[in-house]
Enzyme design. Sequence first.
Site, PDB file in Angstrom:
ATOM      1  N   GLY A 142       0.843  -1.197   0.000  1.00  0.00           N
ATOM      2  CA  GLY A 142       0.000   0.000   0.000  1.00  0.00           C
ATOM      3  C   GLY A 142       0.872   1.238   0.000  1.00  0.00           C
ATOM      4  O   GLY A 142       2.097   1.144  -0.165  1.00  0.00           O
ATOM      5  N   LYS A 197       4.540  -0.613  -9.755  1.00  0.00           N
ATOM      6  CA  LYS A 197       4.566   0.829  -9.427  1.00  0.00           C
ATOM      7  C   LYS A 197       6.016   1.315  -9.229  1.00  0.00           C
ATOM      8  O   LYS A 197       6.311   2.493  -9.448  1.00  0.00           O
ATOM      9  CB  LYS A 197       3.670   1.168  -8.245  1.00  0.00           C
ATOM     10  CG  LYS A 197       4.118   0.721  -6.854  1.00  0.00           C
ATOM     11  CD  LYS A 197       5.038   1.661  -6.131  1.00  0.00           C
ATOM     12  CE  LYS A 197       5.704   0.934  -4.983  1.00  0.00           C
ATOM     13  NZ  LYS A 197       6.693   1.697  -4.264  1.00  0.00           N
ATOM     14  N   THR A 254       4.174   6.867  -4.059  1.00  0.00           N
ATOM     15  CA  THR A 254       5.553   6.649  -4.499  1.00  0.00           C
ATOM     16  C   THR A 254       5.967   7.676  -5.550  1.00  0.00           C
ATOM     17  O   THR A 254       7.068   8.240  -5.485  1.00  0.00           O
ATOM     18  CB  THR A 254       5.727   5.214  -5.042  1.00  0.00           C
ATOM     19  OG1 THR A 254       5.231   4.303  -4.078  1.00  0.00           O
ATOM     20  CG2 THR A 254       7.181   4.893  -5.310  1.00  0.00           C
TER      21      THR A 254
HETATM   22  O1  13P Z   1       6.813   1.105  -1.588  1.00  0.00           O
HETATM   23  C1  13P Z   1       7.007   2.193  -1.109  1.00  0.00           C
HETATM   24  C2  13P Z   1       5.925   3.066  -0.630  1.00  0.00           C
HETATM   25  O2  13P Z   1       4.707   2.399  -0.585  1.00  0.00           O
HETATM   26  C3  13P Z   1       8.391   2.712  -0.999  1.00  0.00           C
HETATM   27  O3  13P Z   1       8.813   3.103  -2.248  1.00  0.00           O
HETATM   28  P1  13P Z   1      10.391   3.167  -2.565  1.00  0.00           P
HETATM   29  O4  13P Z   1      10.891   1.755  -2.453  1.00  0.00           O
HETATM   30  O5  13P Z   1      10.468   3.732  -3.931  1.00  0.00           O
HETATM   31  O6  13P Z   1      10.997   4.061  -1.537  1.00  0.00           O
END
Ligand code: 13P
Length: 339
Positions: A142, A197, A254
């Site tokens: 999430g 994502k 993100t």
């Molecule tokens: O999954 C994440 C937020 O939900 C963290 O993203 P990053 O791994 O790009 O820092």
Amino acid sequence: MTTIAVLGAGSWGTTFAKVLADAAVLGGHETTVRLWARRAEAAAEINESHTNTTYLGETALPEIITATSDLAEAVQGAEVIVLAVPAQSLRSHLSVVRENLHDSAVLVSLIKGLERGTDLRMSEVIEEELGVGPDRTVVISGPNLAMEIAREEPTASVVACADELVAEHVAALCNNQYFRPYTNTDVTGVEIAGIVKNVIALAVGICDGQKLGDNSKASVITRGLAETTRLATVLGGQLETFSGLAGLGDLVATCASPLSRNRTAGRLLGEGLTAEQATERLSQTAEGMKSGSAVVELARQHQIEMPICEAVVAVLEDKLPVDRLASLLLARDLKAEGK
Ligand SMILES: O=C(CO)COP(=O)(O)O
Ligand SMILES: NC(=O)C1=CN([C@@H]2O[C@H](COP(=O)(O)OP(=O)(O)OC[C@H]3O[C@@H](n4cnc5c(N)ncnc54)[C@H](O)[C@@H]3O)[C@@H](O)[C@H]2O)C=CC1
């Protein structure tokens, strides 16, 4: 008494151990949280100072968290085992887990990556390596940027398991005043959403590095969600998952946040660094950098078009100059939006 082992004392593993410990205190559950750190010094710091400064600065960790650098010791007798190591290293850790696995232990993956070489999701790697069924494999995903959660800023998340009762059990273990879990049975959709994502966040970061504006980034996010949904539904994921927290929610968090390592890595690529230089600069895990090629391979196997992911991987592999990414995407044949 529930014993929970969290494997991986990086930013998310440590933060999630805190989430579990705070949930235990709030709910009055008798819970022990054991955190496995790769480095003995990190385990000692967590036990003695209740901090993990490398990843979380001065954040105070609850004292019911105990750390060890002995993986077998961490897992022994644990009814719930939470996996928070980088995706490409999961399989090697599971061989030690297998030898010390409690008969009815539930495995919980926090990992947002696809295994290179096999193109397997983490739940599939867990089931293959440990011989456990889908009713014992849980995925949590999430909009969960670790640093914000460590500061106890409110967020919601998805706890997915084929067995709804198991999802409810794990949700109860992590529900606290700043972390609100929702259950879901769409493990495939939730997992694919988190994996892809990260690749889309690399693309958004590239837009940043190339000084492109919000229209470009919104277009990448929206079309990125379309390609993620196409892949996931072909693999058996549910459409509704993608308008939920693990889908749109995580993509927005993100792609919008300077805290994201994937978006940051993308920005560095957009500024002209190579994949190797960007990885070196980060020092933390940006899963999209490694999982991107596996995502593209999986999509090709299923004849799914994923032009944004393809373009990001071409940049990572030094096959596409980063300043040609936007024009390449815009030069594609015109098509209807829903296709
Ligand atoms: O999954 C994440 C937020 O939900 C963290 O993203 P990053 O791994 O790009 O820092
Ligand atoms: N940090 C975040 O905000 C979030 C991270 N995630 C996911 O959680 C997983 C873990 O990420 P983070 O904790 O953020 O990563 P991190 O880079 O902060 O920490 C990784 C941890 O794994 C350990 N590790 C064990 N074996 C390793 C190996 N072979 N190579 C490198 N490190 C190894 C490291 O020592 C470190 O403690 C990733 O899949 C990530 O996508 C998911 C949601 C939020």
